[in-house]
Scaffold this motif. Sequence first.
Motif, PDB file in Angstrom:
ATOM      1  N   LYS A   8      42.673  23.201 -23.323  1.00  0.00           N
ATOM      2  CA  LYS A   8      43.787  22.459 -23.827  1.00  0.00           C
ATOM      3  C   LYS A   8      44.174  21.206 -22.951  1.00  0.00           C
ATOM      4  CE  LYS A   8      46.560  26.772 -24.837  1.00  0.00           C
ATOM      5  NZ  LYS A   8      47.781  27.451 -24.395  1.00  0.00           N
ATOM      6  N   SER A  64      44.027  17.425 -24.621  1.00  0.00           N
ATOM      7  CA  SER A  64      45.310  16.690 -24.709  1.00  0.00           C
ATOM      8  C   SER A  64      44.967  15.098 -24.193  1.00  0.00           C
ATOM      9  CB  SER A  64      46.440  17.578 -24.154  1.00  0.00           C
ATOM     10  OG  SER A  64      45.907  17.496 -22.680  1.00  0.00           O
ATOM     11  N   VAL A 114      48.942  22.765 -17.640  1.00  0.00           N
ATOM     12  CA  VAL A 114      48.819  23.424 -18.920  1.00  0.00           C
ATOM     13  C   VAL A 114      50.413  23.303 -19.396  1.00  0.00           C
ATOM     14  CG1 VAL A 114      48.305  25.278 -20.462  1.00  0.00           C
ATOM     15  CG2 VAL A 114      46.681  24.395 -18.557  1.00  0.00           C
TER      16      VAL A 114
END
Length: 431
Positions: A393, A397, A428
Motif C-alpha cells: 500500500k 501510494s 498506512v
Amino acid sequence: MTADIPFEITLPAVPETASALNEPRVHASLSPAVQRAISPIGVYVQHYRRHLEKGGSEQTDHLKAHADHVAAEAANAVNDLSLDDDDEEEETEDLLLLDPKEWKKQDHYAVLGLSKLRYRATLDDIVRNHRRKVLRHHPDKKAAQGHLNDDGFFKCIQKAFDILTDPVKRRQWDSVDPEVPDNTPTGKEKGDFFEIYRPVFAREARFSNKTPVPELGDEDSSREHVEGFYEFWYALDSWRSFEYLDKEDVSGGGNRDDKRWIESKNRKERATRKKEDNQRLRALVDNALKADPRMARFKVEDKQKRNAKRNAREEDERKARETKAAAEEASKKAAASVAAQEEEEKKQRQQAHKLFKKEQRSLKLLFKNANYFTGTDTPSAAEITTATQKLDKILASKKEINELAAVRAEIETAHAAGNGAATVDQIVAGL
C-alpha cells in the motif's frame, strides 16, 4: 541289375452287409510294370552305402555310375557357361568351411564370389555367379568325389542367393555390410577436397531413395549446382535400415511375451542406430560444407558485392551531403540540439527511475531486516503477509522519489526508537 523280389497281397473279404451297388468296380486296367533304377538320398545315404559295401558289386557299380553321371552333367553345365576363370575370386579354406547355421555372420558377396563388386553387383552378376557356385559345389558332385554329406558351403551359397536376390533383404544386408566402410572425413584432412570427399559421397549415395543423386562436382561447378548439392544432402531421404542386426530367439522355445520383448528391443536398437547414422551423415555434410573451397569463394564474392553496394551508397550519400551542406547546416544544428536535449531528459528520467527503484528496494529491505515489524525473530507466515500488504500500500501510494524517501527515513527513525510497527500503521492509516 537288382534282383526282383516277389511279394503277395491279401485283400480283406467283402462285408456281408455290402450291397451290390457298393461292390468295387474296375474302371481302368493297370499300366504295365516298368523297371526303374533309384538311388537313396538324404539321411539314408550312409545306411545305404554301408549296405552296398556288404552287398553285391552290381549295386555298388550302379550307385557309382549314377554319381558319375550327375558330376558329368554339372561339369558339362559349367563348361557351357564359358566363364573366364581369371575373373573368379579365390575360395579360401575358411570360406569353404563356413557354417550355414551362422549365416548372419557371413559375407554373402564373398560366398558368391562378388566381394569386389559388392553393392555394385547387378542381378545378372548374382545369378551368373550363383549358377557357377552351385554347379561347382552341388552335393551330387561332392558325392561323386566321395564327399558325402558335404553340403555346408552349398547351403551358404543358397542362403546368400536368397538374400541378394530379394530387394528388401539385400538392402538390409547392404545397410550393415562390414566390408564397406562408413567412416567419414573429419574436416581436418589435408589434401585435395574433391579427392577426399567425392568417393565418400559416391558411396553414401547408394542409400538415397531419390535419384539421380547430384554429384559433388569440381572447382568450376556453378553456384546453383553447389547449393543444390548441399540442399539435397541436408534433406537426404535414406533407405538404410538395420533390421539385419536384429537379435533372434536362438532357443526357439520362447513364449509370446519373450518374443514381444525381443521385438521391442530390436525396434529400439534399430531406432538408435538410425539416429546415429543420421548424425553421421549430418556431420559429413557439415564438414564438407566448411571445407569446400567453392563455398569459401562464394562468401568472398558475396562480401565484395555487399561492399560494392555499400560503397556506392556511401558515395551517393556523400555527394548529397556536399550538395545540401549549406542549406542543411542550420537544420542539423537545431536537430542536434533537440536530440541532445531529449537525450539528456531521457537520461534524467532513467536516473530518476533507477533512484526510485533503489528507494523501493531499500524500503523492502528495511521491512525484511526489521522482521516485518513483528517484534519477533521468527515471524509467522500470516504476520509476513500482513506486513507485506502494508508495504504494498505504501509503495502503491508513493509515486515520487522524495515522498518515498521521506517515508523510508521516518520508518527507519521510528524503528531505531523501537516503535517502527506503530509508525507503519500510522502511515498506512493516513494513505
